[in-house]
Each structure stands twice: as C-alpha cells, then as structure tokens.
Design an enzyme around this catalytic site. Structure first.
Site, PDB file in Angstrom:
ATOM      1  N   GLY A 110       0.817  -1.218   0.000  1.00  0.00           N
ATOM      2  CA  GLY A 110       0.000   0.000   0.000  1.00  0.00           C
ATOM      3  C   GLY A 110       0.853   1.272   0.000  1.00  0.00           C
ATOM      4  O   GLY A 110       0.398   2.325  -0.445  1.00  0.00           O
ATOM      5  N   GLU A 162       1.747   1.822  -3.501  1.00  0.00           N
ATOM      6  CA  GLU A 162       0.501   2.240  -4.165  1.00  0.00           C
ATOM      7  C   GLU A 162       0.208   3.711  -3.885  1.00  0.00           C
ATOM      8  O   GLU A 162      -0.237   4.452  -4.763  1.00  0.00           O
ATOM      9  CB  GLU A 162      -0.661   1.346  -3.711  1.00  0.00           C
ATOM     10  CG  GLU A 162      -0.501  -0.082  -4.241  1.00  0.00           C
ATOM     11  CD  GLU A 162      -1.592  -1.015  -3.768  1.00  0.00           C
ATOM     12  OE1 GLU A 162      -1.743  -1.167  -2.541  1.00  0.00           O
ATOM     13  OE2 GLU A 162      -2.290  -1.586  -4.616  1.00  0.00           O
ATOM     14  N   GLU A 213       2.511  -8.179  -1.873  1.00  0.00           N
ATOM     15  CA  GLU A 213       1.229  -8.734  -1.412  1.00  0.00           C
ATOM     16  C   GLU A 213       1.123 -10.244  -1.593  1.00  0.00           C
ATOM     17  O   GLU A 213       0.519 -10.932  -0.767  1.00  0.00           O
ATOM     18  CB  GLU A 213       0.060  -8.047  -2.144  1.00  0.00           C
ATOM     19  CG  GLU A 213      -0.283  -6.655  -1.635  1.00  0.00           C
ATOM     20  CD  GLU A 213       0.564  -5.534  -2.231  1.00  0.00           C
ATOM     21  OE1 GLU A 213       1.600  -5.833  -2.857  1.00  0.00           O
ATOM     22  OE2 GLU A 213       0.200  -4.360  -2.061  1.00  0.00           O
TER      23      GLU A 213
HETATM   24  N1  DAK Z   1       2.164  -3.495   8.961  1.00  0.00           N
HETATM   25  C1  DAK Z   1       2.291  -3.456  10.320  1.00  0.00           C
HETATM   26  N2  DAK Z   1       3.484  -3.371  10.954  1.00  0.00           N
HETATM   27  C2  DAK Z   1       4.593  -3.304  10.193  1.00  0.00           C
HETATM   28  C3  DAK Z   1       4.531  -3.339   8.764  1.00  0.00           C
HETATM   29  C4  DAK Z   1       3.236  -3.445   8.155  1.00  0.00           C
HETATM   30  N3  DAK Z   1       3.065  -3.443   6.845  1.00  0.00           N
HETATM   31  N4  DAK Z   1       5.796  -3.294   8.299  1.00  0.00           N
HETATM   32  C5  DAK Z   1       6.619  -3.222   9.384  1.00  0.00           C
HETATM   33  N5  DAK Z   1       5.897  -3.234  10.522  1.00  0.00           N
HETATM   34  C6  DAK Z   1       6.389  -3.161  11.889  1.00  0.00           C
HETATM   35  C7  DAK Z   1       7.029  -4.487  12.303  1.00  0.00           C
HETATM   36  O1  DAK Z   1       6.028  -5.407  12.720  1.00  0.00           O
HETATM   37  C8  DAK Z   1       7.924  -4.027  13.447  1.00  0.00           C
HETATM   38  O2  DAK Z   1       7.118  -3.817  14.587  1.00  0.00           O
HETATM   39  P1  DAK Z   1       7.564  -4.434  16.039  1.00  0.00           P
HETATM   40  O3  DAK Z   1       7.730  -5.889  15.810  1.00  0.00           O
HETATM   41  O4  DAK Z   1       8.851  -3.715  16.330  1.00  0.00           O
HETATM   42  O5  DAK Z   1       6.436  -4.050  16.946  1.00  0.00           O
HETATM   43  C9  DAK Z   1       8.411  -2.673  12.978  1.00  0.00           C
HETATM   44  O6  DAK Z   1       7.469  -2.231  11.988  1.00  0.00           O
HETATM   45  C10 DAK Z   1       9.793  -2.689  12.349  1.00  0.00           C
HETATM   46  O7  DAK Z   1       9.776  -3.656  11.316  1.00  0.00           O
HETATM   47  P2  DAK Z   1      10.859  -4.848  11.220  1.00  0.00           P
HETATM   48  O8  DAK Z   1      11.353  -5.219  12.561  1.00  0.00           O
HETATM   49  O9  DAK Z   1      10.252  -5.908  10.391  1.00  0.00           O
HETATM   50  O10 DAK Z   1      12.009  -4.108  10.429  1.00  0.00           O
HETATM   51  P3  DAK Z   1      13.122  -4.777   9.497  1.00  0.00           P
HETATM   52  O11 DAK Z   1      14.141  -3.735   9.247  1.00  0.00           O
HETATM   53  O12 DAK Z   1      13.550  -6.100  10.023  1.00  0.00           O
HETATM   54  O13 DAK Z   1      12.342  -5.069   8.110  1.00  0.00           O
HETATM   55  C11 DAK Z   1      10.792  -4.590   6.314  1.00  0.00           C
HETATM   56  C12 DAK Z   1      11.827  -4.007   7.338  1.00  0.00           C
HETATM   57  C13 DAK Z   1      10.125  -3.382   5.634  1.00  0.00           C
HETATM   58  C14 DAK Z   1      11.543  -5.398   5.259  1.00  0.00           C
HETATM   59  C15 DAK Z   1       9.781  -5.464   7.070  1.00  0.00           C
HETATM   60  O14 DAK Z   1       9.255  -4.706   8.158  1.00  0.00           O
HETATM   61  C16 DAK Z   1       8.635  -5.935   6.204  1.00  0.00           C
HETATM   62  O15 DAK Z   1       8.791  -6.846   5.408  1.00  0.00           O
HETATM   63  N6  DAK Z   1       7.466  -5.337   6.430  1.00  0.00           N
HETATM   64  C17 DAK Z   1       6.240  -5.770   5.828  1.00  0.00           C
HETATM   65  C18 DAK Z   1       6.188  -5.413   4.371  1.00  0.00           C
HETATM   66  C19 DAK Z   1       4.879  -5.861   3.798  1.00  0.00           C
HETATM   67  O16 DAK Z   1       4.684  -7.049   3.559  1.00  0.00           O
HETATM   68  N7  DAK Z   1       3.940  -4.929   3.741  1.00  0.00           N
HETATM   69  C20 DAK Z   1       2.555  -5.229   3.479  1.00  0.00           C
HETATM   70  C21 DAK Z   1       2.348  -5.424   2.012  1.00  0.00           C
HETATM   71  S1  DAK Z   1       0.705  -5.916   1.727  1.00  0.00           S
HETATM   72  C22 DAK Z   1      -6.407  -3.612   1.519  1.00  0.00           C
HETATM   73  C23 DAK Z   1      -5.817  -2.897   0.501  1.00  0.00           C
HETATM   74  C24 DAK Z   1      -4.448  -2.944   0.361  1.00  0.00           C
HETATM   75  C25 DAK Z   1      -3.692  -3.729   1.199  1.00  0.00           C
HETATM   76  C26 DAK Z   1      -4.302  -4.452   2.209  1.00  0.00           C
HETATM   77  C27 DAK Z   1      -5.640  -4.406   2.372  1.00  0.00           C
HETATM   78  N8  DAK Z   1      -7.795  -3.564   1.714  1.00  0.00           N
HETATM   79  C28 DAK Z   1      -8.583  -2.667   0.857  1.00  0.00           C
HETATM   80  C29 DAK Z   1      -8.454  -4.227   2.744  1.00  0.00           C
HETATM   81  C30 DAK Z   1      -2.272  -3.727   1.027  1.00  0.00           C
HETATM   82  C31 DAK Z   1      -1.551  -4.692   1.535  1.00  0.00           C
HETATM   83  C32 DAK Z   1      -0.140  -4.495   1.648  1.00  0.00           C
HETATM   84  O17 DAK Z   1       0.388  -3.409   1.698  1.00  0.00           O
END
Ligand code: DAK
Length: 259
Positions: A112, A115, A135
């Site tokens: 997002g 996006e 995603e």
């Molecule tokens: N959501 C919630 N918390 C998040 C987050 C996220 N997307 N990304 C990071 N955090 C949080 C982590 O949980 C961590 O929190 P604590 O554990 O310290 O409480 C903190 O931020 C620091 O992150 P990391 O410890 O993971 O940090 P690193 O340096 O190790 O890694 C990273 C950085 C960016 C590579 C990693 O954090 C990561 O992979 N993050 C997630 C990336 C991701 O998969 N994002 C989501 C993509 S899916 C919808 C429409 C659109 C969407 C959904 C629904 N609807 C209309 C219903 C979109 C979906 C997406 O965006």
C-alpha cells in the site's frame, strides 16, 4: 490540522504531509487512511495549497504497506468494500486532484505504501529506498490500484515480474524502469520536491490543473483526446490565459490569479 498519525503544515503554498507512525514503519492503518482522506480533501479545496509533498517519518520507511496486523481478519466482502472506499477517498483522490502531488520516498515503499507513492503525480526517491509490491507473499494481490498504476508506469512485463516475484527494487532500478522520476541523497529529497513545486507555482494554476486532468484521462479508460480538447478550449476563457499572453507581449513575468 491536528491528526494522530500525520503531521501536516502549509508553508509557502506547499502542503507537507508526513505519515508519522515511525515505529510501525509508517504502515497505513484505517485511521491513517482516514486522516489522509481528510488532508487530501483539504488540499483540493484550499486556495492556499498549490502542491503537496507526501513523505514518511524517519529515514527507514516511506510506508511499509497497509497495516498487516489490522487486515488479517477481513472477509472477501470487507476487503472489496474497503478497497473501493480507499480508492475513492485516498488513491484516486490524489491522482485526480487538481493540485500536484509529489511522493518523497524516504525509504521502504512497499505494498500500500508503493501504491500511495504511485497515486502521486511524481515520485522522488532517496538513494537507499526500496520499492515493491509484496502482497503475494501474504496471499493477496495489490488492492489500492497497484496492478494498474505499476503497469502504467513500468509496462506489463516488469509489472508482472515485480508483483508475482514480490521482489523489491532499489531506487536506482526504480529510476531506470520509470517507477520514480529522480533519485537523490536523502538530505536533498524534500528540496528536490520543493524545486519542482516551486517551478509549477509560477505557472497558471488552471492550466496546470487542466494538464493533470488530461494526462490522467489517458490512463483511466476515458477518452483522453476528448478531455484534452475540452480542457484546451476552457483555458481560452480564463483570466490567466489573458494575463499570460499580455505578460509575454509586455516582456514581463505573468501574475496569475487562478481565475
Ligand atoms: N504493517 C504493520 N506493521 C509493520 C509493517 C506493516 N506493513 N511493516 C513493518 N511493521 C512493523 C514491524 O512489525 C515491526 O514492529 P515491532 O515488531 O517492532 O512491533 C516494525 O514495523 C519494524 O519492522 P521490522 O522489525 O520488520 O524491520 P526490518 O528492518 O527487520 O524489516 C521490512 C523491514 C520493511 C523489510 C519489514 O518490516 C517488512 O517486510 N514489512 C512488511 C512489508 C509488507 O509485507 N507490507 C505489506 C504489504 S501488503 C487492503 C488494501 C491494500 C492492502 C491491504 C488491504 N484492503 C482494501 C483491505 C495492502 C496490503 C499491503 O500493503
């Protein structure tokens, strides 16, 4: 404007919006999306705002996606409804705005977050930024316009590769494939965005809005040529057109009123 998850201020006709959830890497939860919707609506109607810069707090992330903790229990129907609402109030609202929006991508722009950056008219990335649509690693596809806007920006092949592999690209690669306009050192990120908005500020506001509308019409399945013709005609009726032409003849700088 006071928000829980955003910092916002207007300086010299630029609205600065900072997504301010640094501990969660500025992930977009519902409240943040609702505040974004509010600040975007404000930008659109405010005569004090000629352009908007969106960035993330800190130097690690622009926005690391939608808040994963929040959307884990949604049903199909909820997902569809929330996607539609988000498109209307945030992502399409930015793209269809008459004000120029620039994303200053100061770190991870994922899901997002990318996006959101892609809904802006221009993207500038810091050298260390990483961009991607991960995603499918969560069993989802992009839901806020990512499949469409990434394809428009980088073409079908690269878009399908990025979305299906979920791999991130570096800022340098993002620039090569047309995903961002510029890559600059972090310290120059906001300055580069201001440089562009300050140039646009000198131009006729109604013509700028008409130009954005015509370009965006080419992407939305509308008849972009028809939009261009209509908007072109309207420009002749503006005081700014008369001022622009007079200023040219009188060899002076134009003073546009946006009328
Ligand atoms: N959501 C919630 N918390 C998040 C987050 C996220 N997307 N990304 C990071 N955090 C949080 C982590 O949980 C961590 O929190 P604590 O554990 O310290 O409480 C903190 O931020 C620091 O992150 P990391 O410890 O993971 O940090 P690193 O340096 O190790 O890694 C990273 C950085 C960016 C590579 C990693 O954090 C990561 O992979 N993050 C997630 C990336 C991701 O998969 N994002 C989501 C993509 S899916 C919808 C429409 C659109 C969407 C959904 C629904 N609807 C209309 C219903 C979109 C979906 C997406 O965006």
């Amino acid at each position: 404007m006071a928000y829980q998850n955003l910092l916002s201020e207007v300086k010299e006709n630029i609205l600065y919006v900072t997504i301010n959830r640094e501990k969660a890497l500025n992930a977009l939860n519902k409240e943040t999306l609702s505040e974004l919707a509010d600040v975007i609506a404000y930008a659109e109607q405010s005569e004090d705002v000629s352009g908007v810069i969106i960035t993330g707090a800190g130097e690690k992330a622009f926005v690391a996606g939608a808040d994963i903790k929040e959307f884990s229990n949604y049903s199909g129907k909820q997902g569809e409804e929330l996607a539609r609402h988000g498109h209307e109030t945030v992502f399409n609202a930015i793209e269809n705005s008459s004000k120029l929006f620039i994303a200053a991508v100061n770190g991870f722009a994922l899901g997002g977050g990318l996006e959101l950056a892609m809904s802006c008219h221009i993207r500038i990335a810091a050298e260390h930024a990483k961009l991607g649509l991960p995603e499918v690693t969560l069993g989802l596809i992009p839901g806020y316009g990512g499949t469409q806007r990434l394809t428009q920006l980088v073409g079908k092949g690269k878009a399908i590769e990025m979305i299906t592999t979920a791999n991130m690209v570096t800022a340098a690669v993002a620039e090569q494939i047309g995903l961002v306009n510029y890559v600059v050192p972090q310290a120059e990120l906001i300055g580069k965005a201001e440089e562009i908005l300050n140039a646009v500020k000198q131009r006729a506001p109604l013509a700028v809005a008409a130009a954005i509308k015509a370009v965006i019409a080419s992407l939305n399945g509308d008849n972009g040529y028809a939009t261009e013709i209509e908007e072109f005609g309207k420009c002749f009726e503006t005081a700014d057109f008369k001022e622009g032409v007079s200023a040219f003849s009188e060899k002076r700088k134009p003073l546009f009123s946006g009328r």
